[in-house]
Design an enzyme around this catalytic site. Structure first.
Site, short mmCIF file in Angstrom:
data_model
loop_
_atom_site.label_atom_id
_atom_site.label_comp_id
_atom_site.label_asym_id
_atom_site.label_seq_id
_atom_site.Cartn_x
_atom_site.Cartn_y
_atom_site.Cartn_z
N VAL A 272 0.84 -2.57 -4.93
CA VAL A 272 1.02 -3.85 -5.63
C VAL A 272 -0.35 -4.27 -6.15
CG1 VAL A 272 1.70 -6.27 -5.47
CG2 VAL A 272 3.00 -4.53 -4.21
N HIS B 141 -4.40 -8.51 -2.29
CA HIS B 141 -3.76 -9.05 -1.08
C HIS B 141 -4.45 -8.44 0.13
CE1 HIS B 141 -1.58 -5.42 -2.35
NE2 HIS B 141 -1.42 -5.17 -1.04
P1 AMP Z 1 -0.37 -2.21 -0.75
O1 AMP Z 1 0.06 -0.81 -0.45
O2 AMP Z 1 -1.63 -2.58 -0.07
O3 AMP Z 1 -0.37 -2.50 -2.23
O4 AMP Z 1 0.72 -3.11 -0.06
C1 AMP Z 1 1.75 -3.77 -0.73
C2 AMP Z 1 2.64 -4.35 0.33
O5 AMP Z 1 3.52 -5.28 -0.27
C3 AMP Z 1 3.49 -3.32 1.07
O6 AMP Z 1 3.18 -3.38 2.46
C4 AMP Z 1 4.92 -3.77 0.77
O7 AMP Z 1 5.79 -3.57 1.87
C5 AMP Z 1 4.73 -5.24 0.44
N1 AMP Z 1 5.75 -5.83 -0.41
C6 AMP Z 1 6.19 -5.37 -1.60
N2 AMP Z 1 7.12 -6.19 -2.11
C7 AMP Z 1 7.26 -7.21 -1.23
C8 AMP Z 1 8.08 -8.37 -1.18
N3 AMP Z 1 8.94 -8.68 -2.16
N4 AMP Z 1 7.97 -9.19 -0.11
C9 AMP Z 1 7.10 -8.90 0.89
N5 AMP Z 1 6.30 -7.82 0.90
C10 AMP Z 1 6.39 -6.97 -0.15
#
Ligand code: AMP
Length: 113
Positions: A96, A100
């Site tokens: 994403v 974050h």
């Molecule tokens: P990253 O790999 O660091 O980009 O982590 C992105 C995180 O966002 C992952 O752990 C996903 O499970 C989480 N994620 C994606 N979509 C959502 C959502 N709609 N609500 C909560 N978490 C999400």
């Protein structure tokens, strides 16, 4: 950013399990938890990742860490321990592309680096 999932969560266009919000950041439960506790702390401002950060964002990044520690204390994992992770681009597994920080805890995480 109109097509960014975390912007949509911040704008309440899609639901989340929100645990904290203020003018600068939101925090919500990760949809696919990798630990007993897995919360994401996300700035409302759309930054792609830490490389997108400018000098004026220093206070924001500090605030994110303050909020993360406050959440950890409030949910009771400050004593047992927790990990803050921010994945940056492909080799780190960032999927994403809105900055974050993962708060992981609630169980023993082992060591990695
Ligand atoms: P990253 O790999 O660091 O980009 O982590 C992105 C995180 O966002 C992952 O752990 C996903 O499970 C989480 N994620 C994606 N979509 C959502 C959502 N709609 N609500 C909560 N978490 C999400």
């Amino acid at each position: 950013m109109s097509d960014c999932i975390f912007c949509k969560i911040a704008n309440k266009e899609i639901p989340s399990q929100m645990v904290y919000e203020d003018d600068l950041v939101i925090a919500f439960k990760d949809i696919a938890p990798q630990a007993d506790i897995h919360i994401l702390v996300v700035p409302r401002k759309h930054l792609v990742n830490l490389s997108d950060m400018e000098e004026g964002d220093k206070e924001l990044i500090g605030h994110i860490h303050y909020v993360a520690s406050k959440i950890a204390r409030e949910i009771g994992i400050a004593e047992s321990g927790f990990r803050i992770v921010s994945n940056h681009n492909t080799d780190a597994g960032q999927v994403v592309f809105h900055l974050h920080f993962h708060i992981l805890g609630g169980n023993s995480l082992g060591k990695f680096w």
